[in-house]
Scaffold this motif. Structure first.
Motif, PDB file in Angstrom:
ATOM      1  N   GLY A  47      -1.119  11.187 -10.889  1.00 46.03           N
ATOM      2  CA  GLY A  47      -1.474  10.601  -9.609  1.00 46.03           C
ATOM      3  C   GLY A  47      -1.655  11.689  -8.569  1.00 46.03           C
ATOM      4  O   GLY A  47      -0.766  12.532  -8.399  1.00 46.03           O
ATOM      5  N   VAL A  48      -2.773  11.682  -7.872  1.00 48.12           N
ATOM      6  CA  VAL A  48      -3.115  12.738  -6.911  1.00 48.12           C
ATOM      7  C   VAL A  48      -2.944  12.255  -5.475  1.00 48.12           C
ATOM      8  O   VAL A  48      -2.355  12.953  -4.645  1.00 48.12           O
ATOM      9  CB  VAL A  48      -4.553  13.217  -7.135  1.00 48.12           C
ATOM     10  CG1 VAL A  48      -4.963  14.210  -6.064  1.00 48.12           C
ATOM     11  CG2 VAL A  48      -4.706  13.817  -8.520  1.00 48.12           C
ATOM     12  N   ALA A  49      -3.472  11.067  -5.183  1.00 47.72           N
ATOM     13  CA  ALA A  49      -3.436  10.566  -3.803  1.00 47.72           C
ATOM     14  C   ALA A  49      -3.480   9.045  -3.823  1.00 47.72           C
ATOM     15  O   ALA A  49      -3.958   8.433  -4.781  1.00 47.72           O
ATOM     16  CB  ALA A  49      -4.614  11.113  -2.997  1.00 47.72           C
ATOM     17  N   TYR A  50      -2.993   8.487  -2.745  1.00 49.88           N
ATOM     18  CA  TYR A  50      -2.840   7.026  -2.646  1.00 49.88           C
ATOM     19  C   TYR A  50      -3.078   6.616  -1.215  1.00 49.88           C
ATOM     20  O   TYR A  50      -2.704   7.342  -0.272  1.00 49.88           O
ATOM     21  CB  TYR A  50      -1.422   6.668  -3.077  1.00 49.88           C
ATOM     22  CG  TYR A  50      -0.879   5.349  -2.591  1.00 49.88           C
ATOM     23  CD1 TYR A  50      -0.133   5.280  -1.408  1.00 49.88           C
ATOM     24  CD2 TYR A  50      -1.061   4.194  -3.323  1.00 49.88           C
ATOM     25  CE1 TYR A  50       0.401   4.080  -0.970  1.00 49.88           C
ATOM     26  CE2 TYR A  50      -0.521   2.988  -2.895  1.00 49.88           C
ATOM     27  CZ  TYR A  50       0.209   2.934  -1.721  1.00 49.88           C
ATOM     28  OH  TYR A  50       0.735   1.748  -1.299  1.00 49.88           O
ATOM     29  N   ILE A  51      -3.711   5.442  -1.044  1.00 49.62           N
ATOM     30  CA  ILE A  51      -3.891   4.918   0.306  1.00 49.62           C
ATOM     31  C   ILE A  51      -3.668   3.418   0.291  1.00 49.62           C
ATOM     32  O   ILE A  51      -4.192   2.686  -0.545  1.00 49.62           O
ATOM     33  CB  ILE A  51      -5.281   5.288   0.868  1.00 49.62           C
ATOM     34  CG1 ILE A  51      -5.405   4.858   2.329  1.00 49.62           C
ATOM     35  CG2 ILE A  51      -6.410   4.704   0.022  1.00 49.62           C
ATOM     36  CD1 ILE A  51      -6.607   5.500   3.030  1.00 49.62           C
ATOM     37  N   SER A  52      -2.850   2.995   1.212  1.00 50.01           N
ATOM     38  CA  SER A  52      -2.631   1.588   1.470  1.00 50.01           C
ATOM     39  C   SER A  52      -2.573   1.469   2.986  1.00 50.01           C
ATOM     40  O   SER A  52      -3.578   1.749   3.648  1.00 50.01           O
ATOM     41  CB  SER A  52      -1.353   1.106   0.793  1.00 50.01           C
ATOM     42  OG  SER A  52      -1.140  -0.269   1.048  1.00 50.01           O
ATOM     43  N   ASP A  59       2.533  16.806  -4.547  1.00 52.72           N
ATOM     44  CA  ASP A  59       2.850  18.028  -3.810  1.00 52.72           C
ATOM     45  C   ASP A  59       1.784  19.112  -3.948  1.00 52.72           C
ATOM     46  O   ASP A  59       1.500  19.843  -2.991  1.00 52.72           O
ATOM     47  CB  ASP A  59       4.194  18.581  -4.283  1.00 52.72           C
ATOM     48  CG  ASP A  59       5.371  17.777  -3.755  1.00 52.72           C
ATOM     49  OD1 ASP A  59       6.494  17.973  -4.274  1.00 52.72           O
ATOM     50  OD2 ASP A  59       5.181  16.950  -2.831  1.00 52.72           O
ATOM     51  N   SER A  60       1.183  19.220  -5.110  1.00 54.10           N
ATOM     52  CA  SER A  60       0.266  20.329  -5.364  1.00 54.10           C
ATOM     53  C   SER A  60      -1.028  20.238  -4.565  1.00 54.10           C
ATOM     54  O   SER A  60      -1.768  21.225  -4.484  1.00 54.10           O
ATOM     55  CB  SER A  60      -0.062  20.418  -6.853  1.00 54.10           C
ATOM     56  OG  SER A  60      -0.729  19.252  -7.289  1.00 54.10           O
ATOM     57  N   VAL A  61      -1.329  19.086  -3.972  1.00 55.29           N
ATOM     58  CA  VAL A  61      -2.583  18.949  -3.215  1.00 55.29           C
ATOM     59  C   VAL A  61      -2.352  18.717  -1.725  1.00 55.29           C
ATOM     60  O   VAL A  61      -3.319  18.652  -0.959  1.00 55.29           O
ATOM     61  CB  VAL A  61      -3.475  17.820  -3.776  1.00 55.29           C
ATOM     62  CG1 VAL A  61      -3.680  17.985  -5.279  1.00 55.29           C
ATOM     63  CG2 VAL A  61      -2.930  16.445  -3.440  1.00 55.29           C
TER      64      VAL A  61
END
Length: 122
Positions: A47-52, A59-61
């Motif tokens: 999992g890289v990014a999430y939006i709600s 952490d790495s990005v």
């Protein structure tokens, strides 16, 4: 028919930028939370990014990637800056409603795109 279609991948030099887009159809886009995942050869999907209502990043990005959504266009974006070779992977967008897992877990998502390849190399 539910569809998630990613675009914007490609080959970029280290330090460069790419903007991924994922166009959705066939479900009530605005009701779903959205995520970007990536998978490199021989590695697990991450999992890289999430939006709600808010956003979260692995952490790495953090500080390099930005997730956003345009509900009027049924599209979610991932702006990727300061790219590194270790960012190379197939990137997938996903949409979820059930909250059956944490945002970075694949089981939290109901629908998936087919993926777009990102290669960071000189």
């Amino acid at each position: 028919e539910v569809q998630l279609v990613e675009s914007g991948g490609g080959l970029v030099q280290p330090g460069g930028s790419l903007r991924l887009a994922c166009a959705a159809a066939g479900f009530t886009f605005s009701s779903y939370y959205l995520g970007w995942f990536r998978q490199a050869p021989g590695k697990e999907r991450e999992g890289v990014a999430y939006i709600s209502y808010g956003v979260s990043y692995t952490d790495s990005v953090k500080g390099r990637f930005t997730i956003s959504r345009d509900n009027a266009k049924n599209t979610v974006y991932l702006q990727m800056n300061s790219l590194k070779p270790e960012d190379s992977a197939t990137y997938y967008c996903a949409a979820g409603l059930s909250r059956s897992g944490r945002w970075y877990e694949a089981r939290a998502y109901n629908y998936w795109g087919q993926g777009t390849q990102v290669t960071v190399s000189s």
